[in-house]
Design a protein around this motif. Structure first.
Motif, PDB file in Angstrom:
ATOM      1  N   TYR A  24       8.265 -21.452 -10.228  1.00 38.90           N
ATOM      2  CA  TYR A  24       8.274 -22.857 -10.621  1.00 38.90           C
ATOM      3  C   TYR A  24       9.008 -23.148 -11.927  1.00 38.90           C
ATOM      4  CZ  TYR A  24       4.429 -23.214  -7.271  1.00 38.90           C
ATOM      5  OH  TYR A  24       3.666 -23.170  -6.134  1.00 38.90           O
ATOM      6  N   VAL A  25       9.188 -22.122 -12.740  1.00 39.86           N
ATOM      7  CA  VAL A  25       9.569 -22.337 -14.137  1.00 39.86           C
ATOM      8  C   VAL A  25      10.719 -21.416 -14.543  1.00 39.86           C
ATOM      9  CG1 VAL A  25       8.726 -22.166 -16.529  1.00 39.86           C
ATOM     10  CG2 VAL A  25       7.186 -22.949 -14.718  1.00 39.86           C
ATOM     11  N   VAL A  41      11.373 -24.644 -21.969  1.00 35.97           N
ATOM     12  CA  VAL A  41      10.650 -24.335 -20.735  1.00 35.97           C
ATOM     13  C   VAL A  41      10.904 -25.486 -19.769  1.00 35.97           C
ATOM     14  CG1 VAL A  41       8.391 -23.860 -19.725  1.00 35.97           C
ATOM     15  CG2 VAL A  41       8.918 -23.076 -22.053  1.00 35.97           C
ATOM     16  N   VAL A  42      11.509 -25.175 -18.623  1.00 40.00           N
ATOM     17  CA  VAL A  42      11.912 -26.240 -17.699  1.00 40.00           C
ATOM     18  C   VAL A  42      11.361 -25.973 -16.296  1.00 40.00           C
ATOM     19  CG1 VAL A  42      14.028 -26.556 -19.042  1.00 40.00           C
ATOM     20  CG2 VAL A  42      14.130 -25.241 -16.944  1.00 40.00           C
ATOM     21  N   PRO A  43      10.982 -27.031 -15.583  1.00 37.82           N
ATOM     22  CA  PRO A  43      10.593 -26.860 -14.186  1.00 37.82           C
ATOM     23  C   PRO A  43      11.824 -26.594 -13.335  1.00 37.82           C
ATOM     24  CG  PRO A  43      10.607 -29.182 -14.754  1.00 37.82           C
ATOM     25  CD  PRO A  43      10.898 -28.442 -16.031  1.00 37.82           C
ATOM     26  N   LYS A  44      11.649 -25.793 -12.290  1.00 31.48           N
ATOM     27  CA  LYS A  44      12.783 -25.505 -11.405  1.00 31.48           C
ATOM     28  C   LYS A  44      13.115 -26.677 -10.480  1.00 31.48           C
ATOM     29  CE  LYS A  44      13.060 -20.476 -11.304  1.00 31.48           C
ATOM     30  NZ  LYS A  44      12.938 -19.265 -10.464  1.00 31.48           N
ATOM     31  N   ALA A  62       2.057 -28.286 -14.730  1.00 34.88           N
ATOM     32  CA  ALA A  62       0.982 -27.321 -14.980  1.00 34.88           C
ATOM     33  C   ALA A  62       1.553 -25.907 -15.106  1.00 34.88           C
ATOM     34  CB  ALA A  62      -0.037 -27.381 -13.848  1.00 34.88           C
ATOM     35  N   LYS A  63       2.488 -25.579 -14.240  1.00 31.82           N
ATOM     36  CA  LYS A  63       3.094 -24.247 -14.282  1.00 31.82           C
ATOM     37  C   LYS A  63       3.911 -24.044 -15.559  1.00 31.82           C
ATOM     38  CE  LYS A  63       1.489 -22.544 -10.470  1.00 31.82           C
ATOM     39  NZ  LYS A  63       0.551 -21.389 -10.530  1.00 31.82           N
ATOM     40  N   CYS A  64       4.524 -25.111 -16.051  1.00 30.65           N
ATOM     41  CA  CYS A  64       5.232 -25.004 -17.336  1.00 30.65           C
ATOM     42  C   CYS A  64       4.253 -24.604 -18.442  1.00 30.65           C
ATOM     43  CB  CYS A  64       5.908 -26.328 -17.692  1.00 30.65           C
ATOM     44  SG  CYS A  64       7.452 -26.641 -16.816  1.00 30.65           S
ATOM     45  N   PHE A  65       3.071 -25.216 -18.440  1.00 29.89           N
ATOM     46  CA  PHE A  65       2.122 -24.903 -19.506  1.00 29.89           C
ATOM     47  C   PHE A  65       1.485 -23.529 -19.319  1.00 29.89           C
ATOM     48  CE2 PHE A  65       2.906 -29.144 -20.813  1.00 29.89           C
ATOM     49  CZ  PHE A  65       2.659 -29.125 -22.176  1.00 29.89           C
ATOM     50  N   GLU A  66       1.314 -23.087 -18.087  1.00 27.22           N
ATOM     51  CA  GLU A  66       0.887 -21.690 -17.886  1.00 27.22           C
ATOM     52  C   GLU A  66       1.944 -20.750 -18.457  1.00 27.22           C
ATOM     53  OE1 GLU A  66      -0.245 -20.637 -13.882  1.00 27.22           O
ATOM     54  OE2 GLU A  66      -1.282 -22.534 -13.604  1.00 27.22           O
ATOM     55  N   HIS A 101       9.924 -27.924 -25.512  1.00 27.50           N
ATOM     56  CA  HIS A 101      10.383 -27.041 -26.581  1.00 27.50           C
ATOM     57  C   HIS A 101       9.175 -26.247 -27.083  1.00 27.50           C
ATOM     58  CE1 HIS A 101      14.191 -29.406 -27.520  1.00 27.50           C
ATOM     59  NE2 HIS A 101      13.487 -30.337 -26.894  1.00 27.50           N
ATOM     60  N   ILE A 102       9.313 -24.936 -27.188  1.00 32.33           N
ATOM     61  CA  ILE A 102       8.349 -24.111 -27.931  1.00 32.33           C
ATOM     62  C   ILE A 102       9.024 -23.773 -29.255  1.00 32.33           C
ATOM     63  CG2 ILE A 102       7.049 -21.959 -28.046  1.00 32.33           C
ATOM     64  CD1 ILE A 102       7.248 -21.730 -25.029  1.00 32.33           C
TER      65      ILE A 102
END
Ligand code: 5GP
Ligand code: ZN
Length: 113
Positions: A24-25, A41-44, A62-66, A101-102
Motif C-alpha cells: 500500500y505504501v 510516505v506516500v500511498p501507492k 491507515a497503512k501510511c501511518f503503520e 513528511h517524517i
C-alpha cells in the motif's frame, strides 16, 4: 496517474532513495531535506490530497501511518519526530499526491501548534 511526480517515483520511472515499501505504501528520502531525517510516505494509490480521503481509500492512509511507525523505529527516531501533511494551495502542498513528511533526527523548532 499520468503526469504525477510521485506516481512516477512509485513506478520507478523517476529514481528515488527508497526506505520502505509494502503493498500500500512507498517511502523515500526527500530531495530537499529540512532535517537530518526527512522521509516522504506516500500511498501507492493516487490520492490527490488529504481532502480527497474517503471511505473508499482511507485504508491507504491507515497503512501510511503503520509504515510511519515502522520507519521511525528503523531510522532510530526514538526520541520523537514530526509528521506533516500539507493540503492544497493554502496548506502549501506542491505535489498533488497525498504524502506525509517524517521529520526527525534533531530537536525540531518552528512549532506552529
Ligand atoms: P509538499 O510541499 O507538497 O508538502 O512536499 C513536496 C515535497 O516533495 C518537498 O519536500 C520536495 O522537496 C519533495 N520533492 C519534490 N520533488 C521531488 C523529487 O523528485 N524527489 C524527491 N525525493 N522529493 C521531491
Ligand atoms: Zn500520483
Amino acid at each position: 496517474m499520468d503526469n504525477c511526480l510521485f506516481c512516477k517515483i512509485i513506478a520507478g520511472d523517476i529514481p528515488s532513495t527508497k526506505v520502505y515499501e509494502d503493498e500500500y505504501v512507498y517511502a523515500f528520502r526527500d530531495i530537499n531535506p529540512q532535517a537530518p531525517v526527512h522521509i516522504l510516505v506516500v500511498p501507492k494509490a493516487h490520492i490527490a490530497c488529504a481532502d480527497a480521503v474517503d471511505e473508499g481509500n482511507s485504508l491507504y492512509v491507515a497503512k501510511c501511518f503503520e509504515a510511519i511507525a515502522k520507519i521511525a523505529k528503523a531510522e532510530g527516531l526514538d526520541s520523537g519526530y514530526r509528521v506533516i501533511n500539507n493540503c492544497g494551495e493554502d496548506g502549501g502542498q506542491t505535489v498533488m499526491h497525498l504524502h506525509f513528511h517524517i521529520l526527525g533526527g534533531v530537536k525540531l523548532s518552528d512549532k506552529m501548534l
